[in-house]
Design a protein around this motif. Structure first.
Motif, short mmCIF file in Angstrom:
data_model
loop_
_atom_site.label_atom_id
_atom_site.label_comp_id
_atom_site.label_asym_id
_atom_site.label_seq_id
_atom_site.Cartn_x
_atom_site.Cartn_y
_atom_site.Cartn_z
N LEU A 381 15.84 8.49 -2.45
CA LEU A 381 14.92 7.53 -1.86
C LEU A 381 15.13 6.15 -2.48
CD1 LEU A 381 11.69 9.72 -1.75
CD2 LEU A 381 12.91 8.82 0.22
N PRO A 382 14.93 5.09 -1.71
CA PRO A 382 15.17 3.75 -2.25
C PRO A 382 14.14 3.36 -3.30
CG PRO A 382 14.16 3.60 -0.08
CD PRO A 382 14.47 5.05 -0.30
N ASP A 383 14.57 2.48 -4.19
CA ASP A 383 13.66 1.88 -5.16
C ASP A 383 12.98 0.70 -4.48
OD1 ASP A 383 12.57 1.37 -7.80
OD2 ASP A 383 13.90 -0.37 -7.84
N ILE A 384 11.64 0.69 -4.45
CA ILE A 384 10.89 -0.31 -3.68
C ILE A 384 10.18 -1.28 -4.62
CG2 ILE A 384 9.05 -0.67 -1.99
CD1 ILE A 384 9.69 2.09 -0.86
N THR A 385 10.32 -2.57 -4.34
CA THR A 385 9.72 -3.62 -5.15
C THR A 385 8.90 -4.54 -4.25
OG1 THR A 385 11.60 -3.61 -6.67
CG2 THR A 385 10.18 -5.55 -6.72
N ALA A 386 7.69 -4.89 -4.71
CA ALA A 386 6.87 -5.87 -3.99
C ALA A 386 7.13 -7.25 -4.58
CB ALA A 386 5.40 -5.50 -4.10
N TYR A 596 1.72 -11.11 0.29
CA TYR A 596 0.70 -11.91 -0.39
C TYR A 596 -0.41 -11.02 -0.95
CZ TYR A 596 2.83 -16.09 1.63
OH TYR A 596 3.71 -17.10 1.95
N HIS A 597 -0.31 -9.72 -0.72
CA HIS A 597 -1.35 -8.78 -1.16
C HIS A 597 -0.73 -7.58 -1.86
CE1 HIS A 597 -4.14 -11.07 1.35
NE2 HIS A 597 -3.26 -10.97 2.33
N PRO A 598 -0.08 -7.79 -3.00
CA PRO A 598 0.60 -6.67 -3.67
C PRO A 598 -0.33 -5.58 -4.17
CG PRO A 598 0.59 -8.63 -5.07
CD PRO A 598 0.11 -9.07 -3.72
N SER A 599 -1.63 -5.88 -4.30
CA SER A 599 -2.58 -4.87 -4.78
C SER A 599 -3.23 -4.09 -3.64
CB SER A 599 -3.67 -5.54 -5.63
OG SER A 599 -4.38 -6.50 -4.86
N HIS A 600 -2.86 -4.39 -2.39
CA HIS A 600 -3.42 -3.63 -1.26
C HIS A 600 -2.98 -2.17 -1.39
CE1 HIS A 600 -4.12 -2.21 2.84
NE2 HIS A 600 -4.88 -3.29 3.03
N PRO A 601 -3.86 -1.20 -1.05
CA PRO A 601 -3.48 0.22 -1.18
C PRO A 601 -2.17 0.57 -0.49
CG PRO A 601 -5.83 0.04 -0.72
CD PRO A 601 -5.27 -1.36 -0.63
N VAL A 602 -1.87 -0.06 0.63
CA VAL A 602 -0.60 0.22 1.31
C VAL A 602 0.57 -0.21 0.45
CG1 VAL A 602 0.86 -0.39 3.28
CG2 VAL A 602 -1.55 0.13 3.65
N MET A 603 0.50 -1.41 -0.10
CA MET A 603 1.60 -1.92 -0.92
C MET A 603 1.76 -1.11 -2.20
SD MET A 603 2.78 -4.16 1.02
CE MET A 603 2.12 -4.82 2.56
N GLU A 604 0.66 -0.76 -2.82
CA GLU A 604 0.74 0.03 -4.05
C GLU A 604 1.34 1.40 -3.78
OE1 GLU A 604 -3.14 0.09 -5.84
OE2 GLU A 604 -2.77 -1.80 -6.90
N ALA A 605 0.96 2.01 -2.65
CA ALA A 605 1.52 3.31 -2.31
C ALA A 605 3.01 3.21 -2.04
CB ALA A 605 0.81 3.88 -1.08
N MET A 606 3.45 2.12 -1.41
CA MET A 606 4.86 1.93 -1.13
C MET A 606 5.66 1.77 -2.42
SD MET A 606 5.31 2.12 2.15
CE MET A 606 7.03 1.64 2.03
N VAL A 607 5.20 0.91 -3.30
CA VAL A 607 5.94 0.61 -4.54
C VAL A 607 6.02 1.84 -5.43
CG1 VAL A 607 5.87 -0.74 -6.66
CG2 VAL A 607 5.44 -1.85 -4.47
N LYS A 608 4.94 2.61 -5.49
CA LYS A 608 4.91 3.78 -6.35
C LYS A 608 5.49 5.02 -5.67
CE LYS A 608 0.72 2.21 -8.77
NZ LYS A 608 -0.72 2.48 -8.98
N SER A 609 5.89 4.85 -4.39
CA SER A 609 6.35 6.01 -3.58
C SER A 609 5.32 7.13 -3.64
CB SER A 609 7.71 6.51 -4.07
OG SER A 609 8.70 5.53 -3.88
#
Length: 724
Positions: A381-386, A596-609
């Motif tokens: 799986l890819p490494d994801i960065t916000a 612009y919203h790295p703390s949004h639950p969607v973004m956090e779930a993506m970054v942490k896989s």
């Protein structure tokens, strides 16, 4: 409902938008049964219909018209007739309108015309020219050849073939046309499944192939879900039953058909809008007669007349394209489960990002939850960065963040491919005049016109209106004063061309070419003929690009702030799908999300896989708000030529709503897109508990309310998927 042995009056459901069947006489000598397809006179012309059963009312024979014709095809199955009734009751569509999705054309009901062919007789003509020799060499195998095939293989004119027939060297015969699709061979190329895939297959095999059951095939992108459900299809074919695979996008069909052909040794029958009327007619008839054993198609294939349907697969089951939004408003995922239940067939819902409804059904044990948690073979799986755009944003007038640009350079230097993803089409989402501030809006919709600079047009993505980009502002007359606001795919492509001039670039968007052209682009990308892909949602699903190792999402926040209850789910799904394009083979993949919203639950779930964190958060939000799957919604869209007419009628409609303890009503309010194709749109929304019969409530409401007259229209959408 069974008919008596020789009924003289029957109820016929006609394939027009009517609320129930009409009574017709059965002429002497004609035999019909429930499900028989007939032609009946209706308002001065013959109309297709289906014998529905016994008439409910008694009419004098002399007041009824005769059935004009019964077609010589098998009657529609009982489960398909029950499906039409079910869809009609649930969606509030007229049953005749639903039946129209089943009965495609009279052409499919007529016997297929035989093919004229030629074969050698053994007689050698006295005069033998070079052209005649070439023809005789072609037919030397003794087989029958179509005239066009002989002409193509020998390079002669048709008159040479006709001349050989006249002298008796060739004889003309008629043959049945070849089948539209050969039966797939379950043993043609059985794959070697990984241990995890085999475990998933064993779970699916625990469902009886002759009984109803639903499995959610929940696997990461690149996890091998297709191989698993192909084996389930093979099991179904071996059990003597038909299989249906639904895809969300026609553009995905070509690659998928190639994979199917490699696995089963032959192409399946197809069902989608790119087919010719003759192809559709032949497929429809082949399904009805049982000659066609497997179909790959779009959502409308759910209404094909299968008699032995044993499996339905929805690939990318979460995809919004499975929702029919005009005419009969149904969702293919829900209707597939209903048809599976009526047909005693297994249903597989396959996705890397299941819909919240399907995930909840799996969590509660309603569906079998089959998981594939690792990628096939060596892929990771890819490494994801916000990328926090508040701190790492690009310079003014640019859209690619500096860090992402550096990663693209490094990727291209390694000879690998990169993808820049933008969740919208065109050059810019808004065009305005910098002199007076005038914004260009569609004349028929309350939507901004989007500039497509490559084509030199302003376009509405709701109704398709186009106009040439004006040289002067239509409001103040200023010349060359129009400026684009915000990035579109073409504007990003311009920036990419300036930043990465040596990269071979390609733009992929659903409105930038035909399906055939898009298929060609996908093939070229797979072959490595491009270095940098710039695309919209079209590239986010169903594609396997081995050299693609970097994905940059330029507008990861788009959709999170639009008041759509499904916004977080849709954003999570599209981001997961597009980042999953990176690192599909043995190469490591990376993905960067500009947000612009790295703390949004969607973004956090993506970054942490951490997809589980997303689903748990989203399920809690839905439960607290009594939203699907913990509640039900129904939208009523009132439209009219004049805004006040629509709004006032919506207010009267609301006043007529029956009182019910478990129902909350919202509105009326202008819809977010308040005008489409010149019609003003006002929305009412009904919300209820999960176990409340909301379809029945809305039906009772509309039956007892004022009827829409003149140019007023009321469109009902049970379980709406979008809120525009």
């Amino acid at each position: 409902m069974q008919l008596e042995d020789s009924p003289d009056i029957v109820a016929v459901m006609v394939s027009v938008s009517v609320e129930g069947p009409y009574s017709y006489r059965v002429p002497a000598g004609m035999t019909v049964t429930r499900g028989s397809i007939v032609a009946v006179p209706l308002v001065g012309r013959l109309t297709l219909g289906v014998v529905w059963g016994q008439p409910k009312d008694n009419f004098a024979h002399n007041r009824l018209k005769d059935i004009a014709r019964v077609y010589d095809v098998p009657p529609l199955s009982e489960e398909l007739l029950r499906l039409v009734d079910w869809v009609s009751r649930y969606t509030l569509a007229a049953p005749g309108a639903v039946l129209r999705a089943v009965l495609r054309s009279t052409e499919a009901l007529e016997p297929e015309r035989p093919i004229t062919a030629f074969r050698k007789t053994g007689y050698e003509p006295e005069r033998m020219t070079d052209a005649r020799l070439r023809v005789m060499d072609v037919v030397a195998d003794g087989l029958a050849w179509a005239k066009a095939a002989i002409v193509g293989a020998s390079g002669v004119s048709p008159s040479v073939v006709e001349g050989l027939e006249k002298v008796g060297a060739l004889e003309r015969i008629e043959m049945p046309p070849p089948p539209i699709a050969l039966p797939p061979d379950p043993d043609a190329a059985r794959p070697k499944l990984s241990a995890e895939q085999q475990a998933a297959m064993d779970q699916i095999r625990s469902l009886d192939p002759h009984k109803f059951g639903v499995a959610l095939l929940d696997g990461v992108t690149g996890g091998g879900k297709t191989e698993v459900f192909f084996e389930a299809v093979a099991d179904t074919l071996e059990a003597g039953r038909q299989a249906l695979i639904l895809l969300p996008e026609i553009a995905l069909t070509h690659t998928f058909l190639e994979r199917f052909t490699r696995r089963f040794g032959t192409r399946p029958a197809e069902w989608h809008s790119d087919m010719t009327p003759v192809q559709r007619a032949r497929t429809w008839r082949g399904v009805l007669t049982g000659q066609v054993r497997a179909v790959v198609g779009a959502r409308s294939a759910l209404f094909l007349p299968f008699h032995e349907l044993g499996m339905i697969v929805l690939d990318e089951e979460h995809d919004g394209a499975f929702k029919q939004s005009d005419g009969v408003n149904y969702h293919a995922r829900d209707m597939a489960v209903v048809r599976g239940s009526l047909s005693q067939a297994r249903v597989i819902l396959s996705s890397a990002t299941p819909s919240v409804e399907s995930r909840n059904n799996a969590d509660t044990g309603k569906y079998l939850h089959v998981k594939l948690e690792s990628r096939f073979a060596a892929a990771q799986l890819p490494d994801i960065t916000a990328l926090d755009m508040r701190e790492e944003g690009p310079e003014k007038g640019s859209w690619i963040a500096p860090r992402l640009a550096r990663e693209i350079f490094a990727t291209l230097d390694r000879g690998e491919q990169a993808l820049l993803f933008l969740n919208r089409r065109g050059y810019a989402p808004l065009t305005l005049c910098r002199a007076c501030g005038h914004q260009y809006q569609c004349p028929d919709c309350s939507a901004w016109l989007v500039e497509h600079r490559f084509r030199g047009v302003l376009m509405c993505h709701h109704c398709g209106h186009e106009q040439k980009v004006p040289k002067a502002c239509g409001e103040c007359g200023s010349v060359d004063s129009l400026v684009p606001i915000g990035p579109g795919i073409e504007r990003v492509a311009e920036e990419a061309a300036a930043r990465f001039p040596d990269a071979r670039r390609v733009i992929l968007s659903s409105d930038m070419g035909s399906n055939a052209q898009l298929r060609d682009r996908f093939t070229e990308i797979e072959k490595g003929e491009y270095d940098l892909v710039i695309g919209t949602q079209l590239v986010a699903k169903g594609h396997h690009f081995e050299k693609l190792t970097l994905v940059g999402v330029l507008d990861a926040d788009l959709g999170l702030a639009h008041g759509d209850p499904r916004a977080a789910e849709k954003t999570f799904q599209i981001l997961t799908q597009v980042t999953g394009r990176a690192g599909r083979a043995s190469r490591a993949g990376k993905a960067f999300l500009q947000t612009y919203h790295p703390s949004h639950p969607v973004m956090e779930a993506m970054v942490k896989s951490d997809r589980e964190a997303f689903y748990q958060h989203e399920l809690k939000v839905r439960r607290d708000g009594q939203l699907p799957p913990f509640g039900r919604l129904a939208a009523l869209i009132v439209s009219a030529n004049e805004h006040d007419d629509a709004f006032n009628f919506a207010k009267r409609l609301l006043a007529a709503a029956p009182m019910a303890e478990d129902v909350r009503l919202f509105g009326p309010a202008d819809a977010p897109v308040a005008m489409v194709r010149g019609r003003h749109r006002v929305r009412l929304l009904a919300q209820s508990g999960k176990d409340f019969d909301l379809s029945g409530y809305v039906r009772f409401w509309l039956t007892n309310a004022e009827r829409a007259t003149g140019n007023l229209r009321v469109q009902v959408d049970i379980d709406p998927q979008s809120f525009f």
